[in-house]
Scaffold this motif. Structure first.
Motif, PDB file in Angstrom:
ATOM      1  N   ALA A 198      -7.627  -1.768   6.620  1.00 46.17           N
ATOM      2  CA  ALA A 198      -6.756  -0.906   6.044  1.00 46.17           C
ATOM      3  C   ALA A 198      -6.740  -1.015   4.346  1.00 46.17           C
ATOM      4  O   ALA A 198      -6.670  -0.015   3.657  1.00 46.17           O
ATOM      5  N   SER A 199      -7.253  -2.328   3.805  1.00 44.77           N
ATOM      6  CA  SER A 199      -7.519  -2.288   2.395  1.00 44.77           C
ATOM      7  C   SER A 199      -8.462  -1.575   1.924  1.00 44.77           C
ATOM      8  O   SER A 199      -8.240  -0.996   1.052  1.00 44.77           O
TER       9      SER A 199
ATOM     10  N   GLU B 134      -8.883   5.448  -1.321  1.00 45.65           N
ATOM     11  CA  GLU B 134      -8.033   6.382  -1.892  1.00 45.65           C
ATOM     12  C   GLU B 134      -7.395   6.101  -3.238  1.00 45.65           C
ATOM     13  O   GLU B 134      -7.243   7.241  -3.875  1.00 45.65           O
ATOM     14  N   ARG B 135      -6.895   4.933  -3.436  1.00 40.99           N
ATOM     15  CA  ARG B 135      -6.575   4.588  -4.694  1.00 40.99           C
ATOM     16  C   ARG B 135      -7.279   5.112  -6.116  1.00 40.99           C
ATOM     17  O   ARG B 135      -6.959   5.413  -6.855  1.00 40.99           O
TER      18      ARG B 135
ATOM     19  N   GLN C 290       2.403   1.798  -3.781  1.00 46.93           N
ATOM     20  CA  GLN C 290       1.087   2.223  -4.578  1.00 46.93           C
ATOM     21  C   GLN C 290       1.244   3.771  -4.460  1.00 46.93           C
ATOM     22  O   GLN C 290       0.922   4.604  -5.516  1.00 46.93           O
ATOM     23  N   VAL C 291       1.007   4.211  -3.072  1.00 43.67           N
ATOM     24  CA  VAL C 291       0.849   5.708  -2.729  1.00 43.67           C
ATOM     25  C   VAL C 291       1.964   6.604  -3.477  1.00 43.67           C
ATOM     26  O   VAL C 291       2.048   7.478  -4.106  1.00 43.67           O
TER      27      VAL C 291
ATOM     28  N   HIS D 138      -8.809  -2.345  -8.933  1.00 38.03           N
ATOM     29  CA  HIS D 138      -9.126  -2.133  -7.657  1.00 38.03           C
ATOM     30  C   HIS D 138     -10.544  -1.969  -7.150  1.00 38.03           C
ATOM     31  O   HIS D 138     -11.004  -2.402  -6.214  1.00 38.03           O
TER      32      HIS D 138
ATOM     33  N   ARG E 128       0.882  -1.347   0.039  1.00 37.14           N
ATOM     34  CA  ARG E 128      -0.025  -0.089  -0.105  1.00 37.14           C
ATOM     35  C   ARG E 128       0.879   1.280  -0.160  1.00 37.14           C
ATOM     36  O   ARG E 128       0.487   2.096  -0.737  1.00 37.14           O
ATOM     37  N   ASP E 129       1.869   1.198   0.745  1.00 35.99           N
ATOM     38  CA  ASP E 129       2.990   2.413   0.705  1.00 35.99           C
ATOM     39  C   ASP E 129       3.488   2.586  -0.602  1.00 35.99           C
ATOM     40  O   ASP E 129       3.482   3.696  -1.014  1.00 35.99           O
TER      41      ASP E 129
ATOM     42  N   GLU F 266      -9.701   1.121   3.243  1.00 28.04           N
ATOM     43  CA  GLU F 266      -9.461   2.761   2.920  1.00 28.04           C
ATOM     44  C   GLU F 266      -8.567   2.821   1.838  1.00 28.04           C
ATOM     45  O   GLU F 266      -8.848   3.854   1.229  1.00 28.04           O
ATOM     46  N   HIS F 267      -7.171   2.130   1.769  1.00 28.17           N
ATOM     47  CA  HIS F 267      -6.674   2.083   1.011  1.00 28.17           C
ATOM     48  C   HIS F 267      -7.277   2.177  -0.506  1.00 28.17           C
ATOM     49  O   HIS F 267      -6.721   2.932  -1.703  1.00 28.17           O
TER      50      HIS F 267
END
Length: 482
Positions: A241-242, A248-249, A178-179, A289, A175-176, A244-245
């Motif tokens: 966490a997935s 955002e993605r 990807q951001v 996603h 996740r980090d 929310e991630h």
């Protein structure tokens, strides 16, 4: 809250103790995961093969490359895809190996990544420094796995560790990563660095595949044995966490897609194709996603359902053997006589006891002679639909097609006309594919007529049809009695 006066200075050795302990453990685990990439280099078959200027390690990475690329396009890579990639790579490196020899080299490399012959996880001991005292632990991981699809095909799929090894970011959270890559991609598009943006987008798609592999792997573990995971540690936090991630993605990818679409309007001829490819990659990541978010939303009820189903399941006291590695392979190495003596014991061990089927004739006769059951008619409410009138649709076969076929069939007499000759004759008169298809349909209808064929008959002549568009048995058309 800790007292700053009691903490060691930032430049003191005590301030770095925790960091180096965790860093060394993380790097050791990362180093161990690359060991299977070097193992094929020591295989005698690869050492004896003339690979030209191609390094064995580059072949291993190419196998991972093809597998991950095919995972992005579909379910995974076939062995044929790896064979083709290795053949091109060896030919480019000046290797004199034939296509069959290159396919054999590819199988050796793939088997090494699958950890043949047992196909179990790679396992290596290591020292864990992150605790209070150093502890000896065992690291287990897989790079590739072969899965059977619903249609019976076998494909290669890269695991999360395999994707991490390929992308070179073993211990970074996906996740980090990807951001960070989306931030770089946003800056590259804004500054007009389209070529670099396309490469960054490809890396971002790899991260998307890696995240999908993590979630799918987690759900498969839940389906197999829910007792291996704990909700509060392994699943609940990870899914939240997935979720929310992914939200955002998808927001970031929609903004990127809009930015790329605006730049395509004023793009130069050199940048327009790259921007189109960039937009396709972003669209692919967005769709992936969205599907992953659906998996995450269904994961909670799936976990609860599996927990309810498996909690009452009796558990075996010992692990079941691997039938291929622990039973079949050792059995094939035994002499025939010894294997014959062991066969009854093996059958009793692997086949459960079952009562033989019993046929009761009176009951069978009663069922056969019973009157058929009459279905109960159900009242169906038919609602009047508001229909729209459509304009007349042109027929599939034109008047010219009908004329050419009718003209050819009128020439058929009692001597007969072979289907191969009929197709050649109608094409010579300027007929298109639709007229040829109409001729074939007329011949097939005369072979098994359901109505009037105007005296036309078709029989099988015993030969093979020779035509560029049709295959099958040769047919002969007759007019009258054949």
């Amino acid at each position: 809250m800790s007292d700053p006066s009691t903490e060691p200075p930032s430049d003191s050795p005590a301030a770095h103790t925790e960091r180096w302990q965790e860093a060394v453990t993380r790097r050791v685990r990362a180093l161990l995961r690359t060991a299977p990439l070097h193992a094929p280099e020591r295989l005698q078959r690869l050492r004896d093969a003339d690979l030209g200027s191609v390094d064995v390690r580059s072949l291993v990475l190419r196998a991972l490359d093809v597998t991950i690329e095919e995972m992005g396009l579909g379910a995974g890579a076939r062995r044929l895809d790896v064979h083709r990639a290795f053949g091109e790579m060896l030919a480019a490196g000046g290797s004199p190996l034939t296509r069959e020899e290159a396919a054999g080299i590819a199988d050796v490399v793939v088997d090494a990544l699958l950890n043949e012959p047992r196909r179990t996880a790679f396992s290596e001991p290591y020292m864990d420094w992150s605790g209070d005292t150093p502890t000896q632990r065992q690291l287990e991981w897989k790079l590739l796995q072969e899965q059977e699809l619903s249609d019976g095909r076998f494909v290669l799929q890269a695991t999360t560790e395999g994707i991490n090894v390929y992308t070179g970011m073993l211990e970074y959270d996906v996740r980090d990563a990807q951001v960070a890559e989306e931030a770089v991609l946003h800056a590259q598009v804004r500054r007009g660095r389209i070529r670099d943006a396309v490469q960054t987008a490809r890396n971002a798609r790899l991260r998307s595949i890696e995240l999908q592999e993590q979630l799918v792997r987690l759900l498969k573990v839940v389906e197999r044995d829910v007792a291996q995971l704990r909700w509060e540690v392994d699943i609940g936090q990870h899914l939240e966490a997935s979720r929310e991630h992914l939200g955002e993605r998808m927001d970031a990818e929609r903004k990127l897609r809009a930015m790329v679409s605006e730049r395509r309007i004023t793009a130069s001829d050199a940048d327009a194709p790259r921007l189109a490819e960039l937009e396709d990659i972003i669209e692919d990541c967005l769709g992936r996603h969205m599907r992953l978010q659906g998996h995450v939303m269904r994961a909670v009820p799936a976990f609860l359902a599996e927990q309810e189903r498996q909690i009452f399941r009796p558990r075996a006291l010992v692990a079941l053997p691997d039938l291929e590695a622990d039973v079949l392979r050792p059995a094939l190495g035994l002499p025939g006589g010894l294997l014959s003596d062991l066969t009854p014991d093996l059958l009793r061990a692997f086949l459960p006891a079952a009562a033989p089927a019993c046929l009761y004739v009176p009951q069978l006769l009663d069922r056969l002679l019973a009157p058929p059951r009459q279905p109960v008619p159900e009242a169906v409410t038919v609602e009047d639909e508001v229909l729209e009138l459509l304009e007349d649709v042109a027929p599939y076969y034109s008047a010219e097609d009908e004329r050419l076929v009718a003209e050819l069939l009128s020439e058929v007499d009692e001597r007969g006309l072979a289907m191969t000759a009929a197709l050649e004759r109608i094409r010579a008169r300027g007929a298109g594919p639709r007229a040829s298809g109409l001729l074939v349909l007329k011949a097939l209808h005369a072979f098994s007529p359901e109505g009037d064929t105007e005296g036309l008959e078709t029989i099988r002549s015993g030969g093979t049809l020779h035509d560029e568009d049709y295959v099958g048995d040769e047919l002969t058309l007759y007019r009258g009695t054949a």
